[in-house]
Design a protein around this motif. Structure first.
Motif, mmCIF file in Angstrom:
data_model
loop_
_atom_site.group_PDB
_atom_site.id
_atom_site.type_symbol
_atom_site.label_atom_id
_atom_site.label_comp_id
_atom_site.label_asym_id
_atom_site.label_seq_id
_atom_site.Cartn_x
_atom_site.Cartn_y
_atom_site.Cartn_z
ATOM 1 N N LEU A 289 0.775 -1.301 -0.155
ATOM 2 C CA LEU A 289 0.025 0.094 0.066
ATOM 3 C C LEU A 289 0.893 1.378 0.201
ATOM 4 O O LEU A 289 0.690 2.192 -0.789
ATOM 5 C CB LEU A 289 -0.855 0.161 1.430
ATOM 6 N N VAL A 290 1.786 1.144 0.744
ATOM 7 C CA VAL A 290 2.949 2.297 0.727
ATOM 8 C C VAL A 290 3.743 2.814 -0.432
ATOM 9 O O VAL A 290 4.043 3.729 -0.883
ATOM 10 C CB VAL A 290 3.933 2.131 2.065
ATOM 11 N N ILE A 291 3.969 1.429 -1.128
ATOM 12 C CA ILE A 291 5.058 1.591 -2.146
ATOM 13 C C ILE A 291 4.132 1.593 -3.549
ATOM 14 O O ILE A 291 4.456 2.262 -4.584
ATOM 15 C CB ILE A 291 6.244 0.447 -2.292
ATOM 16 N N LEU A 292 3.367 0.539 -4.029
ATOM 17 C CA LEU A 292 2.842 0.398 -5.273
ATOM 18 C C LEU A 292 2.013 1.520 -6.118
ATOM 19 O O LEU A 292 2.154 1.734 -7.060
ATOM 20 C CB LEU A 292 1.944 -0.918 -5.179
ATOM 21 N N PRO A 293 1.122 2.316 -5.089
ATOM 22 C CA PRO A 293 0.351 3.262 -5.658
ATOM 23 C C PRO A 293 1.346 4.415 -6.485
ATOM 24 O O PRO A 293 1.147 5.034 -7.382
ATOM 25 C CB PRO A 293 -0.438 4.025 -4.687
ATOM 26 N N PHE A 294 2.664 4.691 -5.598
ATOM 27 C CA PHE A 294 3.549 5.412 -6.270
ATOM 28 C C PHE A 294 4.173 5.250 -7.261
ATOM 29 O O PHE A 294 4.478 6.007 -8.280
ATOM 30 C CB PHE A 294 4.299 5.968 -4.932
ATOM 31 N N ALA A 295 4.532 3.980 -7.440
ATOM 32 C CA ALA A 295 5.026 3.231 -8.495
ATOM 33 C C ALA A 295 4.258 3.310 -9.704
ATOM 34 O O ALA A 295 4.615 3.728 -10.824
ATOM 35 C CB ALA A 295 5.419 1.827 -8.408
ATOM 36 N N ALA A 296 2.903 3.107 -9.478
ATOM 37 C CA ALA A 296 1.936 3.152 -10.727
ATOM 38 C C ALA A 296 1.793 4.415 -11.269
ATOM 39 O O ALA A 296 1.685 4.581 -12.351
ATOM 40 C CB ALA A 296 0.531 2.688 -10.094
ATOM 41 N N SER A 297 1.672 5.530 -10.363
ATOM 42 C CA SER A 297 1.666 6.882 -10.594
ATOM 43 C C SER A 297 2.809 7.376 -11.624
ATOM 44 O O SER A 297 2.521 8.311 -12.334
ATOM 45 C CB SER A 297 1.400 7.898 -9.551
ATOM 46 N N SER A 298 3.896 6.588 -11.333
ATOM 47 C CA SER A 298 4.966 7.107 -12.280
ATOM 48 C C SER A 298 5.043 6.181 -13.435
ATOM 49 O O SER A 298 5.339 6.666 -14.654
ATOM 50 C CB SER A 298 6.424 6.807 -11.523
ATOM 51 N N LEU A 300 2.710 4.106 -15.071
ATOM 52 C CA LEU A 300 1.246 3.792 -15.684
ATOM 53 C C LEU A 300 0.667 5.041 -15.836
ATOM 54 O O LEU A 300 -0.506 5.023 -16.055
ATOM 55 C CB LEU A 300 0.580 2.778 -15.065
ATOM 56 N N LYS A 301 1.265 6.164 -15.801
ATOM 57 C CA LYS A 301 0.340 7.411 -15.828
ATOM 58 C C LYS A 301 -0.066 7.342 -17.341
ATOM 59 O O LYS A 301 -1.223 8.246 -17.514
ATOM 60 C CB LYS A 301 0.986 8.693 -15.389
ATOM 61 N N TRP A 302 0.673 6.640 -18.323
ATOM 62 C CA TRP A 302 0.207 6.673 -19.587
ATOM 63 C C TRP A 302 -0.974 5.747 -19.996
ATOM 64 O O TRP A 302 -1.839 5.709 -20.931
ATOM 65 C CB TRP A 302 1.260 6.377 -20.400
ATOM 66 N N ALA A 303 -1.288 4.937 -18.792
ATOM 67 C CA ALA A 303 -2.267 3.982 -18.875
ATOM 68 C C ALA A 303 -2.957 3.793 -17.587
ATOM 69 O O ALA A 303 -2.793 2.789 -16.608
ATOM 70 C CB ALA A 303 -1.625 2.554 -19.194
ATOM 71 N N PRO A 304 -3.810 4.573 -17.212
ATOM 72 C CA PRO A 304 -4.530 4.678 -15.744
ATOM 73 C C PRO A 304 -5.151 3.620 -15.401
ATOM 74 O O PRO A 304 -5.259 3.229 -14.603
ATOM 75 C CB PRO A 304 -5.529 5.961 -15.930
ATOM 76 N N TYR A 305 -5.968 3.303 -16.630
ATOM 77 C CA TYR A 305 -7.012 1.905 -16.226
ATOM 78 C C TYR A 305 -5.950 0.470 -15.817
ATOM 79 O O TYR A 305 -6.268 0.038 -14.839
ATOM 80 C CB TYR A 305 -7.644 1.502 -17.226
ATOM 81 N N ILE A 332 -2.829 9.845 -9.730
ATOM 82 C CA ILE A 332 -2.693 9.867 -11.406
ATOM 83 C C ILE A 332 -3.742 10.867 -11.948
ATOM 84 O O ILE A 332 -3.390 11.840 -12.553
ATOM 85 C CB ILE A 332 -3.043 8.509 -12.059
ATOM 86 N N SER A 333 -5.097 10.983 -11.397
ATOM 87 C CA SER A 333 -5.990 11.760 -11.751
ATOM 88 C C SER A 333 -5.534 13.505 -11.442
ATOM 89 O O SER A 333 -6.250 14.292 -12.033
ATOM 90 C CB SER A 333 -7.315 11.555 -11.223
#
Length: 492
Positions: A289-298, A300-305, A332-333
């Protein structure tokens, strides 16, 4: 065959925790059902409004939070907590008496457990001890220990471990052990989990057909890809016992704690196995929870889904998966040109997690059959079908019943209207009990876990096995998310 049938003891219906988890879970579920018609029989139950800043507003009476009723407006939250205690004490004590436990000792043990668990739930609900970054603006704070609501379970586990291994390092008082009924609490919670899955899946199944169709990959990923990899790694590479390996594989692949408990029951694993695996699952879920959302925002910002799908396919507990989806959604949003995805990233995460959760009952049945007919079967032995019934965890029947009943209602009156009424009327009541039984579970795990025992069972090797399996699963989930969700059009 006839000798086996003669040994059937139907008194297990009222003498076994497995059955009492089902009965109590169904009782709470049935009492919540009138909420569909805006009648809240359990509307008096309290909920810690985590994350909270004002102590005077830290406990909410469920009925007061539901705008469609005024029946509990004047109820004091302190009285609500006391009523909650009396209700649980009564139904659990009746069950304990019928199971043959010492009633007075159980009442004393449960009173201590309830008090410890509720007070710590309230204490660690303080915003600076659990709020996630996406909640900072609403709370007007700039920092916290961002573990989310599931992180409160970690706090309970740690406090229990301190009490068991530091405060009472020589011997834990018997009254604690009597009240710490780990498997009973978690099995009851799983029955109530079915209501959450039923209502949530109805809510999201009408959201967008494309998202739902592509989320079917979650089933294949969890059960046909993740599970075999985790099992083979644990059993073949890290040389864990076969029951440890199977329980760990379900925990890291499917629905975290719930899947681990259901698997352990299906294969006849001793209680120390699901208790230990559950602790590891929640600990790593908080790290995710602490790590993955920040990794995703960096990444996968080109693929939000795909970012949302990655959270749902990777994070192992329902609460942490939803929280990670919410955090990724917020991160991301908030970026230029991506505001249109707000809410959709979280929805994609939840849809994927729900599709994985739905099949826990079927997976428990499959494992029960495999264990009896393949793993434990002796050469030349014929396994009667009734033995599969005995081995199959009965509380899973409650999970299936609550889920299927809500689905039946949904497809009778319409999924959209049913989901709206359920999430607004039924599940707020069942969810309060589900979370509290989970909280009791982790308090119990902490109190009954001795560091000496963890050393004896070589838990360190299991932690490493879980961590390696989780890293591989996270990477596979990233690839699947990109493959199936990166080419979707922006929401309109």
């Amino acid at each position: 065959m006839s000798s086996q049938v003669k040994k059937i003891d139907w008194s297990s219906l009222w003498k076994k925790e497995d059955w009492w988890a089902l009965w109590i879970g169904l009782l709470i579920f049935i009492l919540s059902l009138p909420g569909y018609y805006n009648t809240y029989i359990l509307g008096w139950v309290p909920r810690v409004a985590a994350p909270w800043l004002n102590p005077l507003k830290s406990i909410v009476v469920i009925g007061q939070a539901l705008t469609m009723t005024k029946a509990y407006v004047g109820l004091n939250p302190v009285i609500s907590v006391f009523l909650f205690y009396l209700f649980l004490l009564t139904i659990l004590t009746i069950a304990a008496w019928l199971m043959g436990h010492n009633v007075s000792r159980f009442m004393a043990g449960f009173t201590i457990m309830f008090t410890l668990t509720f007070v710590l739930w309230w204490l660690f609900g303080y915003a600076y001890l659990n709020a996630t970054p996406d909640q900072y603006a609403k709370l007007h704070i700039t920092w916290s220990i961002p573990v989310g609501s599931d992180g409160i379970l970690i706090y309970l586990l740690l406090v229990g471990l301190i009490i068991s291994n530091v405060v009472f390092y020589r011997k834990l008082p018997a009254v604690f052990e009597i009240g710490a009924r780990t498997e009973w609490y978690i099995k009851t919670a799983i029955v109530l989990l079915g209501a959450l899955i039923g209502a949530t899946s109805l809510k999201y199944i009408t959201l967008a057909v494309t998202l739902v169709e592509r989320s079917l990959i979650a089933i294949i990923a969890a059960y046909l890809i993740y599970w075999p990899i985790a099992y083979l790694l644990s059993y073949k590479v890290f040389k864990l016992d076969i029951k440890w390996a199977a329980t760990l594989a379900s925990g890291v692949s499917i629905c975290g704690v719930s899947a681990a408990i259901a698997t352990a029951a299906a294969i006849g694993a001793p209680s120390v196995i699901p208790a230990t695996v559950s602790s590891i699952i929640v600990l790593f879920a908080v790290v995710e929870l602490v790590i993955l959302p920040f990794a995703a925002s960096s990444l996968l910002k080109w693929a939000p889904y795909a970012a949302g799908a990655w959270m749902g396919l990777s994070v192992k507990t329902d609460g942490a998966a939803a929280a990670s989806g919410a955090l990724a959604d917020a991160l991301i949003s908030a970026q230029p040109g991506l505001s249109t995805y707000k809410g959709w990233i979280l929805s994609t995460a939840v849809i994927n997690k729900v599709f994985i959760d739905i099949w826990i009952g079927l997976w428990a049945f499959i494992l029960a059959v495999i264990w009896l007919t393949r793993i434990e079967k002796k050469p030349g032995e014929r396994v009667p079908a009734i033995q599969i019934w005995f081995r199959f965890p009965k509380f899973v029947l409650g999970y299936l019943a609550t889920w299927l009943l809500l689905w039946g209602v949904g497809f009778t009156v319409g999924a959209v209207s049913a989901a709206k009424l359920m999430t607004g009327g039924i599940t707020p009541q069942t969810e309060l009990f589900r979370f509290f039984f989970f909280a009791l579970t982790f308090m119990s795990i902490g109190l009954t876990t001795r560091f000496k025992t963890l050393k004896e069972i070589k838990a360190g090797r299991m932690v490493v096995s879980y961590m390696v399996s989780l890293i591989i699963i996270i990477l596979i989930a990233l690839g699947l998310s990109i493959a199936f969700f990166s080419n979707l059009s922006p929401p309109t």
